[in-house]
Design a protein around this motif. Sequence first.
Motif, short mmCIF file in Angstrom:
data_model
loop_
_atom_site.label_atom_id
_atom_site.label_comp_id
_atom_site.label_asym_id
_atom_site.label_seq_id
_atom_site.Cartn_x
_atom_site.Cartn_y
_atom_site.Cartn_z
N GLU A 218 -10.61 2.66 -1.87
CA GLU A 218 -10.03 3.33 -3.05
C GLU A 218 -8.98 4.31 -2.55
OE1 GLU A 218 -8.83 5.86 -5.91
OE2 GLU A 218 -10.17 6.73 -4.45
N GLN B 88 -8.50 -1.23 -9.29
CA GLN B 88 -9.55 -0.45 -9.95
C GLN B 88 -9.11 1.01 -10.00
OE1 GLN B 88 -12.44 -2.37 -11.01
NE2 GLN B 88 -10.86 -3.84 -10.41
N GLY C 190 4.23 0.31 6.43
CA GLY C 190 5.49 0.89 6.88
C GLY C 190 5.55 1.16 8.38
N ASN D 149 11.28 -3.45 -1.41
CA ASN D 149 11.15 -4.69 -2.18
C ASN D 149 11.88 -4.60 -3.52
OD1 ASN D 149 9.43 -6.38 -0.54
ND2 ASN D 149 7.87 -4.81 -0.86
C1 FAD Z 1 -6.97 -5.54 -0.87
C2 FAD Z 1 -6.83 -4.11 -1.31
C3 FAD Z 1 -7.52 -3.69 -2.44
C4 FAD Z 1 -7.37 -2.35 -2.87
N1 FAD Z 1 -8.01 -1.98 -4.03
C5 FAD Z 1 -7.87 -0.73 -4.49
C6 FAD Z 1 -8.43 -0.35 -5.74
O1 FAD Z 1 -9.03 -1.15 -6.44
N2 FAD Z 1 -8.27 0.95 -6.15
C7 FAD Z 1 -7.62 1.86 -5.40
O2 FAD Z 1 -7.54 3.04 -5.80
N3 FAD Z 1 -7.02 1.52 -4.23
C8 FAD Z 1 -7.13 0.25 -3.77
N4 FAD Z 1 -6.52 -0.12 -2.59
C9 FAD Z 1 -5.77 0.89 -1.84
C10 FAD Z 1 -4.46 1.19 -2.54
O3 FAD Z 1 -3.78 -0.02 -2.83
C11 FAD Z 1 -3.58 2.05 -1.62
O4 FAD Z 1 -4.36 3.11 -1.09
C12 FAD Z 1 -2.42 2.64 -2.39
O5 FAD Z 1 -1.56 1.61 -2.85
C13 FAD Z 1 -1.63 3.58 -1.49
O6 FAD Z 1 -0.52 4.01 -2.20
P1 FAD Z 1 0.80 4.47 -1.43
O7 FAD Z 1 1.73 4.98 -2.46
O8 FAD Z 1 0.40 5.34 -0.30
O9 FAD Z 1 1.38 3.13 -0.74
P2 FAD Z 1 1.75 1.70 -1.34
O10 FAD Z 1 1.16 1.50 -2.67
O11 FAD Z 1 1.40 0.73 -0.27
O12 FAD Z 1 3.32 1.77 -1.50
C14 FAD Z 1 4.16 1.82 -0.39
C15 FAD Z 1 5.53 1.32 -0.79
O13 FAD Z 1 6.45 1.56 0.28
C16 FAD Z 1 7.31 0.45 0.41
N5 FAD Z 1 7.83 0.47 1.78
C17 FAD Z 1 7.15 0.22 2.93
N6 FAD Z 1 7.96 0.37 3.99
C18 FAD Z 1 9.18 0.73 3.51
C19 FAD Z 1 10.41 1.01 4.12
N7 FAD Z 1 10.57 0.96 5.44
N8 FAD Z 1 11.48 1.33 3.34
C20 FAD Z 1 11.34 1.38 1.98
N9 FAD Z 1 10.18 1.11 1.34
C21 FAD Z 1 9.10 0.79 2.10
C22 FAD Z 1 6.38 -0.72 0.12
O14 FAD Z 1 7.11 -1.88 -0.24
C23 FAD Z 1 5.56 -0.16 -1.04
O15 FAD Z 1 6.15 -0.41 -2.29
C24 FAD Z 1 -6.60 -1.45 -2.14
C25 FAD Z 1 -5.91 -1.87 -0.99
C26 FAD Z 1 -6.00 -3.19 -0.60
C27 FAD Z 1 -5.23 -3.67 0.62
#
Ligand code: FAD
Length: 335
Positions: free
Chosen positions: A280, A44, A153, A33
Amino acid sequence: MTDVIIIGAGPAGCTAAKTLAQTGYSVILLEKNKLPRYKSCSGQIIKKTADLIREYFGEDIPQSVTCAPALNKGMVFTNRFGKEFVFEQNGYNVWRNNFDMWLCEKAAACGAKILEEQTVVSCRSTEDAVDIEMAGKNRYKARYVIDCEGAVGTVKRKLLNKKDRSIITFQTFNKGSVDLDHHYFYAFLQPELSQYDSWLNVKDNNIVIGVAVKDQQNIDMYYNRFVDYLSKKYFLKIQQQLKTDKWLMPLVDNKHSIECGVGRVLFAGETAGFLNPMGEGISSAVESGYCAARAVMSCFETPASLLSKYEESIQPLRDYMKRQWEFVSKLNGFR
Ligand SMILES: Cc1cc2nc3c(=O)[nH]c(=O)nc-3n(C[C@H](O)[C@H](O)[C@H](O)COP(=O)(O)OP(=O)(O)OC[C@H]3O[C@@H](n4cnc5c(N)ncnc54)[C@H](O)[C@@H]3O)c2cc1C
């Protein structure tokens, strides 16, 4: 040939990128993105996350990424029988796009090259590298890949040739009022209100109301029931619905598994399956991103031991997640 390519600019990807780049490895972070990117989230930041950020990033979370009320005082959890439990613990309330962008900037300041609007389609490990296929005409090659593409993903699913078990989250942002303390995050586990959990929190005067479901067609039914419940119990009044969002989340239950990687590709954050009960996941994303980066650093010339090194370093995180799950199951009366 880049040393390490990281997929996804969430907390897992940014932590991995910063950890590697600050030690002198060449790092490219590919994000599909435009940045700052939107991520559905309650925002949170629990104490564990704030402590990890201080440890790995050397700074406290800045006020500029928080929203009102900036202080989160903990969580109020209502179990499936309607019994309430209050867990007091100070943390932060942030907007995820600002928080993740701040992490991204920290990684860039250490020398990681951040490329936005770059969608990875697939990865293929060869004997000495990983070939990375992109949605456009670009191609990349790296010694290692850390896949942090979150729950949305597809690269991991292709690599393992299997579907993840996910739930759908639906949230609305509303103008209105509710008779609850805005400093807490409220989670509800009554089965009549959702198929996993439902929640309420407040961000910059937006009352955020969400439900998690297994089947898309059930969203309206559970959401309407939840709003009705909040109206009766906490005098929720919605004046205007400002926006809605829908996302995917790994389904965490007693069948849930963590997957560490394959060949020269490691999985971190939600891609690996890390998520604590009630959703979380930022703390485990940050921690697993860091562990993945450290594993690559210590096995850079000995790839055969990469997976076992990573598995060993994330074992405490797995144990923590299991303890969290068992704790919530107990409060909830599950076996
Ligand atoms: C409704 C909701 C509420 C939540 N509330 C909380 C909270 O309050 N506190 C908390 O700790 N956690 C919360 N979570 C969980 C938290 O958001 C996730 O666990 C966390 O964001 C995971 O981090 P990550 O780095 O693994 O992935 P993400 O934050 O999802 O990042 C993944 C990134 O990869 C990118 N991407 C995906 N596919 C590709 C591709 N093929 N090529 C290139 N880029 C790609 C995406 O665009 C994204 O930017 C919540 C989740 C949801 C859905």
